[in-house]
Structures are given as C-alpha cells and as structure tokens.
Design an enzyme around this catalytic site. Structure first.
Site, PDB file in Angstrom:
ATOM      1  N   HIS A 173       1.246  -1.262   0.610  1.00 43.88           N
ATOM      2  CA  HIS A 173       0.250  -0.248  -0.019  1.00 43.88           C
ATOM      3  C   HIS A 173       0.855   1.427  -0.350  1.00 43.88           C
ATOM      4  O   HIS A 173       2.030   0.986   0.718  1.00 43.88           O
ATOM      5  CB  HIS A 173      -0.741  -0.398   1.172  1.00 43.88           C
ATOM      6  CG  HIS A 173      -1.682  -1.012   1.286  1.00 43.88           C
ATOM      7  ND1 HIS A 173      -2.684  -0.810   2.439  1.00 43.88           N
ATOM      8  CD2 HIS A 173      -3.076  -1.024   0.216  1.00 43.88           C
ATOM      9  CE1 HIS A 173      -3.720  -1.622   2.079  1.00 43.88           C
ATOM     10  NE2 HIS A 173      -3.988  -0.941   0.342  1.00 43.88           N
ATOM     11  N   CYS A 267      -2.327   3.130   8.954  1.00 44.42           N
ATOM     12  CA  CYS A 267      -3.868   2.244   8.755  1.00 44.42           C
ATOM     13  C   CYS A 267      -5.181   1.849   9.756  1.00 44.42           C
ATOM     14  O   CYS A 267      -6.013   1.772   8.770  1.00 44.42           O
ATOM     15  CB  CYS A 267      -3.061   0.772   8.357  1.00 44.42           C
ATOM     16  SG  CYS A 267      -2.033   0.699   7.541  1.00 44.42           S
TER      17      CYS A 267
HETATM   18  N1  ARG Z   1      -4.393  -7.287   6.357  1.00 44.40           N
HETATM   19  C1  ARG Z   1      -4.717  -6.018   5.582  1.00 44.40           C
HETATM   20  C2  ARG Z   1      -5.378  -6.251   4.219  1.00 44.40           C
HETATM   21  O1  ARG Z   1      -3.775  -6.483   4.078  1.00 44.40           O
HETATM   22  C3  ARG Z   1      -3.822  -5.003   6.534  1.00 44.40           C
HETATM   23  C4  ARG Z   1      -4.359  -3.324   5.972  1.00 44.40           C
HETATM   24  C5  ARG Z   1      -3.780  -2.406   6.260  1.00 44.40           C
HETATM   25  N2  ARG Z   1      -3.933  -1.082   5.666  1.00 44.40           N
HETATM   26  C6  ARG Z   1      -3.006  -0.027   5.564  1.00 44.40           C
HETATM   27  N3  ARG Z   1      -3.929   0.600   4.636  1.00 44.40           N
HETATM   28  N4  ARG Z   1      -1.345  -0.320   4.661  1.00 44.40           N
HETATM   29  O2  ARG Z   1      -5.759  -6.008   4.254  1.00 44.40           O
END
Ligand code: ARG
Length: 273
Positions: A173, A267
């Site tokens: 991300h 997040c």
């Molecule tokens: N386990 C979640 C996923 O993989 C974690 C999300 C983390 N969020 C972020 N904005 N980086 O979707």
C-alpha cells in the site's frame, strides 16, 4: 487545528487469510485491544476527536479504517467519500458498513463503477497537504485501471491525481512507503517505486526524505502526522533527524499486533476532517 478521526475497535481482529507478506503470525487479542486503546488516547492527546464505527463479526480486518473509503471535501459538493473495491473478497464486505456510516453523516457518495478494478481508499490514495492533489499508489492492491477511474472522477471535480507504481511486495500500500509530512516534504522508501514514479515524486516535492527498506518494513512510514506530531511505531536516528528538520515531535505507540496483519498507526484511522 481541529481534527476528527474514525476508528474501528479490534474486537474481531485476526490474522486469517494471508493478504500481504507481513501476515505470518497470530494475534495476541488482549495486546491488540491495549495497543488500539493506546493509539486512540494518543490521538486524543494530540487534539484529535475520535469517532468509532461498530466492528462486525467475521470482518477481521475492519480495524484498518484507512481502506474502505477515500474521504474528500469539495467547495461545491461538500464532504464526499469514494467507496473502495477491495482486492480481497473478505475485505469487500467491510465497505458497505463504512459507506453507511458516512452516508448517515451527510457525506455525498461518489460511486465509481470499478467493475473488475480495485481501489483501496487511503491505503493507496493520499492527499497532498494544502493542495488539490492526490497521490495514488497502484500495483499490489489498487490497480492501475482503478486509479485511472478514480482520477477521471476527481479531475471532473477539479482535483489532480498523480499515479505511482509500487514495486516492492512488502510495501503493498502507498501508506507503507510514502507519507506527506507537510505541503513541501514527503517521507518515502525509494525502493518501493518504479523509476518513473520516483521521478514524479522528486518533481512534486521540495524535500524528499528517504527511509531504508529496513525502516519501511518496520512501518516507520506508516505514522500519523497530526498537529505538529508524528505518531510512529518506532524511532531510528534517521527518522529523528528527519522529524527535527520538519519540526515534528515524535510520539511512539506500540502496534506489534497490527503489524502482524501488515498495518500500523496510519492504517488504523481515517481522518474525516
Ligand atoms: N491485513 C490488512 C490487509 O492486508 C492490512 C491493511 C493495512 N492497511 C493499510 N492501509 N496499509 O488488507
């Protein structure tokens, strides 16, 4: 400056399906709850009002409140959200709960017909502070086509979107490798971007501060910039130095349980104002 954040308690938080390379160990639920409470208090101590959305059973990643919608404000249409289309089906179910929450508060819903494309909210879409510009990561979660549809809709509203291609799986991300510290400075891990995207970043900011890969995979870029502070899971001499240059005071929070799911402080909230 008054700020409002939305968070979701980790009541049903779990590491189940492996959605990113960080997801290798099990969650300690008591610790997760403690760390979440602590982050909420740290936000409040930083002058943020925290609102919450009710967690839903079986939606184990709903705690990551940054992903389900993109939040914006437009001079004519007012507050709006763009609902995400999450890459993993288990996470797609989170989106309607968030969209309802925003709808009830009077936000306009800008539904893109994303069809086969993906777009993951503020995981990949980050406002440039103080300007009508949005930085948009794609490659692992949001797709290039998803970002293109988003860009078309935002352009109509008078916002500019700059797409950035992500190339390191651990930085899946944009919020794991890119953090605007203010209108002039950004914190990045350069290895997370394609060569062309790195050029776009360098051309778009007065100061580009670099983290190492080691720092990035420890979620040092996933901090929260708020009211002169940087809420971070860790401090390194490099980060201390960068924050001093940008006149941000570091605040540490433990997020070990959420890191096991691939997320940290950034997040776990979305700023709604
Ligand atoms: N386990 C979640 C996923 O993989 C974690 C999300 C983390 N969020 C972020 N904005 N980086 O979707």
């Amino acid at each position: 400056m008054a700020k409002i954040a939305l968070m979701c308690a980790p009541s049903f938080f779990e590491v189940r399906e492996v959605k990113n390379p960080h997801m290798v160990s099990r969650v300690d639920h008591a610790r997760a709850q403690q760390q979440w409470n602590n982050l909420l208090h740290e936000l409040e101590r930083s002058g943020v009002t925290v609102e919450t959305i009710a967690p839903v059973k079986n939606l184990e990643d709903m705690v990551f409140a940054a992903n389900q919608v993109f939040v914006g404000h437009h001079s004519e249409i007012g507050k709006f959200v763009v609902p995400s289309r999450m890459r993993y089906q288990s996470r797609q179910q989170e989106v309607p709960f968030y969209v309802d929450w925003f709808r009830r508060r009077g936000y306009k819903i800008i539904d893109l017909s994303l069809t086969a494309e993906y777009l993951e909210g503020h995981g990949d879409l980050l406002w440039h502070p103080g300007s009508a510009l949005i930085w948009a990561g794609y490659g692992f979660r949001s797709t290039r086509g998803g970002v293109a549809k988003f860009a078309a809709a935002m352009t109509e509203l008078g916002f500019e979107v700059k797409p950035l291609e992500l190339v390191d799986e651990h930085c899946y991300h944009l919020d794991t490798c890119f953090n605007p510290l203010n209108g002039e400075a950004v914190l990045i891990y350069p290895g997370a971007f394609s060569a062309g995207s790195l050029e776009t970043i360098r051309a778009g900011w007065k100061r580009v501060h670099e983290l190492t890969r080691e720092e990035a995979i420890q979620f040092i870029a996933n901090g929260i910039v708020v009211n002169g502070r940087y809420i971070t899971p860790r401090l390194t001499p490099n980060l201390v130095n960068i924050l001093a240059q940008e006149k941000l005071t570091p605040v540490m929070v433990e997020t070990s349980e959420f890191e096991k799911s691939g997320g940290s402080a950034f997040c776990m909230k979305t700023f709604i104002e």
